[in-house]
Design an enzyme around this catalytic site. Sequence first.
Site, PDB file in Angstrom:
ATOM      1  N   HIS A 184       1.616   2.217  -3.539  1.00  0.00           N
ATOM      2  CA  HIS A 184       0.568   3.047  -4.141  1.00  0.00           C
ATOM      3  C   HIS A 184       0.668   4.493  -3.650  1.00  0.00           C
ATOM      4  CE1 HIS A 184      -1.590  -0.196  -6.045  1.00  0.00           C
ATOM      5  NE2 HIS A 184      -1.827  -0.828  -4.909  1.00  0.00           N
TER       6      HIS A 184
ATOM      7  N   GLU B 110       0.818  -1.219   0.000  1.00  0.00           N
ATOM      8  CA  GLU B 110       0.000   0.000   0.000  1.00  0.00           C
ATOM      9  C   GLU B 110       0.850   1.267   0.000  1.00  0.00           C
ATOM     10  OE1 GLU B 110      -3.184   0.176  -0.656  1.00  0.00           O
ATOM     11  OE2 GLU B 110      -2.958  -1.982  -0.904  1.00  0.00           O
TER      12      GLU B 110
END
Length: 287
Positions: free
Chosen positions: A47, A44
Amino acid sequence: MSKYVALFTKVHIHPLLWLFGGIAVITAHFKQLFLLFLIVLIHELGHAVAAAFFSWRIKQILLLPFGGVAEVEEHGNRPFHEELIVTLAGPVQHLWLMGIAFFLWKAGFMTDEGWSLFAHYNVALLFINLLPIWPLDGGKLLFLALTRYFPFSEAHKKMIILSFVALMLFFSSVLLLQPQQFDLWIMMIFLFISLWKEWRHRHYVMMRFLLERYYGKRGSYEKLRTIHVSEEETIIQVLQNFYRGQKHSIVVTKSNHERVTLDENELLHVFFSEKQANEKLGNLVYI
């Protein structure tokens, strides 16, 4: 504070991960939980770092047992290459993680058991996240691909429908091959709820897309698209034909073939400022 360091303040743990944590403690699988948490966090952050690099507005980084969601304030109006890079920045983290783990294993710094477990989690999370199901990375890539060929509103609907079909196929596979996998059943329930919510909020998603265009934010357009419509069509019908990454010129044709050309900003102004969503175009340009 650096915008990249500040990303850690946006990390939140989903209740599902807390649930899996409790199960791990009870069943003495804390090492497995730690590895899973570490891999999901790095995924994550991949991202989030890419989004921060392009100056996207990041709301939160939500960690789940099988991945996570980096929630942003961008709604389909950023350049295609930015959205593609941000989406792929999560899955590519698994590649270098596998490379480092393999080196540590070969160098004797990681046991056979540790390497096997780490490799298993990496491959499993990579595979799951690339499934063409919203809101997984594969679902986001599917949505991006559809927006290249269909208007934003239509692409969004098709993405939800195709995601649901893929979820049903995944459900059938789990039922036949791994019916005892509790974590997969939890994941499928989460995905089903996410798809259901996305379908319910599809009109809201479209409004956010149009609203950003109206206020002129992130106005990077790849090309001009001409939309030919009749005077009988309503404003909302025309707006539903808008594409991401393209500027629109609307040519309104009357029955006697008389034509008037409108810029998309004129339609957006009438829609948002004058609240005339169902007004026919003929009443706007031929009065």
